[in-house]
Design an enzyme around this catalytic site. Structure first.
Site, PDB file in Angstrom:
ATOM      1  N   HIS A 122     -14.454   0.383   7.198  1.00  0.00           N
ATOM      2  CA  HIS A 122     -13.578   0.221   8.349  1.00  0.00           C
ATOM      3  C   HIS A 122     -13.641   1.506   9.177  1.00  0.00           C
ATOM      4  O   HIS A 122     -13.939   2.584   8.660  1.00  0.00           O
ATOM      5  CB  HIS A 122     -12.151  -0.027   7.846  1.00  0.00           C
ATOM      6  N   ASP A 198     -10.903   3.222  -0.355  1.00  0.00           N
ATOM      7  CA  ASP A 198     -10.064   2.482   0.590  1.00  0.00           C
ATOM      8  C   ASP A 198      -9.705   1.159  -0.073  1.00  0.00           C
ATOM      9  O   ASP A 198     -10.544   0.274  -0.211  1.00  0.00           O
ATOM     10  CB  ASP A 198     -10.836   2.260   1.888  1.00  0.00           C
ATOM     11  N   GLN A 201      -7.835  -3.593   1.421  1.00  0.00           N
ATOM     12  CA  GLN A 201      -8.139  -5.015   1.272  1.00  0.00           C
ATOM     13  C   GLN A 201      -8.170  -5.479  -0.183  1.00  0.00           C
ATOM     14  O   GLN A 201      -8.320  -6.672  -0.437  1.00  0.00           O
ATOM     15  CB  GLN A 201      -9.481  -5.330   1.934  1.00  0.00           C
ATOM     16  N   LYS A 224      -0.401  -5.076   4.504  1.00  0.00           N
ATOM     17  CA  LYS A 224      -1.440  -6.002   4.042  1.00  0.00           C
ATOM     18  C   LYS A 224      -1.119  -6.581   2.667  1.00  0.00           C
ATOM     19  O   LYS A 224      -1.886  -7.398   2.147  1.00  0.00           O
ATOM     20  CB  LYS A 224      -2.800  -5.299   4.019  1.00  0.00           C
ATOM     21  N   CYS A 376     -12.925  -3.804  13.541  1.00  0.00           N
ATOM     22  CA  CYS A 376     -12.955  -2.350  13.317  1.00  0.00           C
ATOM     23  C   CYS A 376     -14.073  -1.969  12.357  1.00  0.00           C
ATOM     24  O   CYS A 376     -13.903  -1.130  11.466  1.00  0.00           O
ATOM     25  CB  CYS A 376     -11.615  -1.850  12.784  1.00  0.00           C
TER      26      CYS A 376
END
Length: 417
Positions: A122, A198, A201, A224, A376
């Site tokens: 991202h 990261d 997600q 999220k 993104c």
């Protein structure tokens, strides 16, 4: 097995209509909807227990502080962190990565040193390092991907004596690819290189244990994972947080301020939490985490795994359909970080020569919320040779019936062209 019908009742917005049609919400990778328990918890604190934290001796301040620090404990347990001091509250994944980029480059790197980032990152895990490249003279090196959305080469081939950090997304927000982060960490650590993950997600979909994973830093966003916006988490191993300087200056992060004797700073995590925190949002995040845990992370993962596979099968039957990323076949490994699928929760696609913006706009008129564009991840789009995709992304409250509705709507849009 999830009782999805019961879960959907916890999310009032799922009952509404859009353009006279029942809402089908498939934009969960952008943000999830919020259950009533989260909304009620935040409202209750505003109505009955609102006061600035850490600074007051009165009852309301003490109670708000308890809730805020209990939220830190909840996140620690959720991530399997060894110490509560390893949990830093931020505004989201983006700020968490920027915090690491700013402080790590300042204290641990010099001109010519390297950071490795994957081609599927991202923008929030690319741009901060590019800014550091301009400011500090470091070098950002690319870890390429293959045509099917997997990391294309072994990390061993990319590591050099100047490598200081490896940055990798746990789950791609475009492809749904689940990267083998435990293996990546083991390889990097064998060369003395720390790893930042990261998890924006993955946190809503896959049980995470940072100690089993072994990563040095991990970032996530509350919105999220069924929590409020404007709140996120940086997990950092205590040994690393102790080495990093403050990110911002102000109240709360100081030990002592003096014009004559100099200023000294708090120990982590307060060193990185300047100013009044969003203590209402931390309470909302903790409530969302408890909701997920009570529902069962394994049950959520199993439901979304089955739903992803079903969606891949049904979408693949549509003429002109082009799906991006892995095909959804299961991969199994041992341990608490067992990957449920090679492809989870995210379905990026194009249909024939229909522009994704046109497809998304017409799906919206049919009551279906999807995301369109580059998500993104413009370097990834460039690698795939496209300008953007339509993205349908799943959550625990989505159903097979909604996938069928999506497929029927795509076919209807096709007929318009």
């Amino acid at each position: 097995m999830l009782d999805v019908a019961s879960i959907r009742n916890d999310f009032p917005i799922l009952q509404r209509q859009v353009y006279g049609r029942q809402l089908v919400y498939l934009d969960n990778a952008a943000t999830t909807q919020k259950p009533m328990c989260v909304l009620q918890a935040m409202q209750d604190e505003y109505l009955n227990q609102n006061a600035n934290v850490h600074r007051g001796v009165h009852y309301l301040s003490q109670r708000a502080t308890e809730l805020h620090e209990q939220a830190r404990d909840t996140v620690q347990h959720f991530l399997g962190a060894a110490h509560r001091e390893e949990i830093v509250f931020t505004r989201g994944t983006t700020e968490a990565i920027n915090l690491v980029a700013a402080t790590f480059c300042e204290s641990q790197m010099k001109a010519g040193d390297e950071v490795i980032v994957t081609e599927m990152e991202h923008h929030s895990d690319i741009v901060p390092w590019q800014l550091a490249e301009r400011r500090h003279g470091i070098r950002v090196r690319l870890w390429p991907i293959s045509d099917d959305g997997q990391l294309a080469t072994g990390l061993e081939q990319l590591l050099t004596p100047r490598t200081r950090l490896v940055c990798v997304t746990h789950v791609s927000n475009v492809l749904g690819t689940v990267n083998p982060v435990a293996d990546i960490v083991a390889t990097a650590h064998a060369h003395g290189v720390p790893v930042l993950v990261d998890a924006a997600q993955s946190a809503p979909h896959i049980r995470i244990d940072v100690q089993q994973m072994g990563c040095d830093f991990l970032c996530l966003s509350g919105h999220k994972m069924y929590g409020p916006t404007g709140i996120g988490v940086l997990y950092g191993k205590q040994e690393w947080l102790d080495r990093l300087p403050p990110y911002q200056g102000g109240g709360e992060m100081i030990e002592r301020v003096s014009f004559t004797r100099g200023t000294t700073f708090e120990q982590p995590p307060l060193r990185f939490e300047a100013g009044t925190p969003d203590y209402i949002a931390t309470h909302g995040l903790a409530t969302a985490i408890r909701y997920m845990e009570q529902t069962g992370m394994e049950a959520i993962a199993a439901h979304e795994h089955e739903l992803t596979q079903y969606a891949v099968r049904q979408l693949s039957l549509i003429d002109g359909m082009r799906l991006f990323g892995p095909d959804g076949t299961a991969t199994e490994t041992d341990g608490p970080n067992r990957q449920q699928t090679a492809h989870t929760g995210v379905l990026s696609f194009l249909v024939a020569d229909i522009h994704p913006l046109d497809m998304g706009t017409l799906l919206d008129r049919l009551g279906i919320a999807v995301r369109t564009g580059h998500h993104c991840a413009q370097p990834l789009m460039e690698r795939l040779g496209i300008s953007g995709t339509v993205r349908a992304s799943l959550a625990m409250y989505n159903t097979r019936e909604e996938i069928d509705t999506l497929c029927d709507a795509i076919r209807r849009v096709q007929k318009m062209f």
